[in-house]
Design an enzyme around this catalytic site. Structure first.
Site, mmCIF file in Angstrom:
data_model
loop_
_atom_site.group_PDB
_atom_site.id
_atom_site.type_symbol
_atom_site.label_atom_id
_atom_site.label_comp_id
_atom_site.label_asym_id
_atom_site.label_seq_id
_atom_site.Cartn_x
_atom_site.Cartn_y
_atom_site.Cartn_z
ATOM 1 N N ASP A 7 -34.015 -25.445 -23.341
ATOM 2 C CA ASP A 7 -32.788 -25.635 -22.561
ATOM 3 C C ASP A 7 -32.864 -24.745 -21.329
ATOM 4 O O ASP A 7 -33.628 -23.767 -21.300
ATOM 5 C CB ASP A 7 -31.538 -25.298 -23.388
ATOM 6 N N SER A 8 -32.030 -25.070 -20.342
ATOM 7 C CA SER A 8 -31.953 -24.220 -19.154
ATOM 8 C C SER A 8 -31.416 -22.837 -19.534
ATOM 9 O O SER A 8 -31.656 -21.875 -18.820
ATOM 10 C CB SER A 8 -31.023 -24.861 -18.133
ATOM 11 N N GLU A 162 -22.708 -19.092 -19.604
ATOM 12 C CA GLU A 162 -23.893 -18.223 -19.456
ATOM 13 C C GLU A 162 -23.481 -16.788 -19.110
ATOM 14 O O GLU A 162 -24.119 -15.835 -19.532
ATOM 15 C CB GLU A 162 -24.830 -18.764 -18.358
ATOM 16 N N CYS A 194 -23.399 -32.253 -22.773
ATOM 17 C CA CYS A 194 -24.118 -31.059 -22.329
ATOM 18 C C CYS A 194 -24.164 -30.152 -23.552
ATOM 19 O O CYS A 194 -23.145 -29.977 -24.225
ATOM 20 C CB CYS A 194 -23.363 -30.379 -21.187
ATOM 21 N N HIS A 196 -24.251 -27.108 -23.903
ATOM 22 C CA HIS A 196 -23.399 -25.913 -23.869
ATOM 23 C C HIS A 196 -21.992 -26.214 -24.396
ATOM 24 O O HIS A 196 -21.313 -25.315 -24.890
ATOM 25 C CB HIS A 196 -23.243 -25.387 -22.436
HETATM 26 N N1 DGL Z 1 -27.298 -27.379 -21.692
HETATM 27 C C1 DGL Z 1 -27.603 -28.094 -20.464
HETATM 28 C C2 DGL Z 1 -27.251 -29.568 -20.662
HETATM 29 O O1 DGL Z 1 -27.216 -30.027 -21.792
HETATM 30 C C3 DGL Z 1 -26.949 -27.368 -19.348
HETATM 31 C C4 DGL Z 1 -27.421 -27.767 -18.023
HETATM 32 C C5 DGL Z 1 -27.271 -26.766 -16.929
HETATM 33 O O2 DGL Z 1 -28.039 -25.803 -16.927
HETATM 34 O O3 DGL Z 1 -26.449 -26.986 -16.028
HETATM 35 O O4 DGL Z 1 -27.040 -30.313 -19.731
#
Ligand code: DGL
Length: 269
Positions: A7-8, A162, A194, A196
């Site tokens: 993940d990011s 975050e 998403c 998150h």
């Molecule tokens: N968890 C990522 C997603 O599912 C977050 C993306 C982001 O970094 O903006 O889209």
């Protein structure tokens, strides 16, 4: 053996938690590209380059199979990666097909023509890049007819999560749900598109009201990964479990520990 989860940032931990519970015997290497999060405000080209670099790192850590536990990467980069970048002995899978299969009452890999399904009005909450890609609508149209989708790009929510600013994240979720309801007053289902957002699931549910069925991905992805590994036992890789980040390991470890409510130690990717 090890399977990679990417993940990011921290959102993919919602997926990691579910896959660890479903597959306790499988070691996972989690990679958070914290130095470049959020991805949701980046261009597709940028998301493609960053996702390839992270997945490469997971291949080098002994993972033959990598799950993009990031809708933004799945929406903006996965198809191009699968078509032109992933080596033939490796696999990269995304997170939203299992969710759309569940919403459209399909078994894994059922590719029969689109048909009418129970849900008619669907609210999609996702990052700006995921909404812009229209990937959800495309995958849905392959499987269902007559479903009205209203998408809400939830700017700011990933950054707030975050940064550990829960009050801001909650306020933003409420205002994004309000904005969605102005466009679609009575959705019968909502997609948390998403990884998150499940960290804010109660806030979404409360703002939407009890009558709206909220779909989130973690358990659905865990089931489809279990099914995939049953059919492809050779894709379990050779690495050892680890938590890697491109960000500051102690900061990322503290946030992850808060989210998962157990001590998590990240090291530099
Ligand atoms: N968890 C990522 C997603 O599912 C977050 C993306 C982001 O970094 O903006 O889209």
């Amino acid at each position: 053996m090890a399977v990679g989860i990417f993940d990011s940032g921290l959102g993919g931990l919602t997926v990691l938690d579910a896959v660890q519970k479903r597959l306790p015997e499988v070691p996972f290497v989690y990679l958070a590209d914290s130095a470049h999060a959020p991805y949701g405000v980046r261009t597709s080209e940028d998301i493609f380059q960053l996702t390839c670099a992270s997945v490469e790192r997971l291949f080098n850590a002994g993972c033959d199979l990598v799950i993009l536990a990031c809708n933004t990467a799945s929406a903006a980069a996965l198809r191009r990666m699968q078509e032109a970048w992933v080596p033939s002995d490796k696999r990269v899978l995304g997170v939203f097909v299992p969710l759309i299969e569940a919403m459209t009452e399909r078994q894994w890999g059922d590719n029969s023509p689109p048909r009418e399904v129970a849900v008619k009005h669907v609210a999609l909450f996702a990052t700006p890049a995921t909404v812009a890609s229209r990937a959800f609508q495309r995958e849905l149209a392959f499987r269902a007819i007559g479903v009205d989708v209203e998408a809400q790009a939830c700017g700011g929510v990933v950054d707030a999560i975050e940064d550990g600013d829960n009050m801001l994240a909650e306020a933003l979720v409420r205002s994004h749900v309000d904005a969605l309801k102005r466009k679609m007053p009575a959705p019968d289902a909502a997609i948390l598109g998403c990884t998150h957002y499940p960290l804010m699931q109660d806030i979404f549910q409360k703002a939407l009201g009890g009558g709206v069925k909220v779909f989130s991905q973690a358990n659905l992805v865990a089931e489809s990964l279990a099914d995939y590994l049953d059919r492809h036992p050779d894709m379990r890789g050779t690495g050892e479990a680890a938590f890697l980040t491109t960000g500051e390991p102690s900061r990322v470890s503290d946030r992850a520990t808060q989210f998962l409510r157990r001590r998590i130690e990240f090291t530099a990717a």
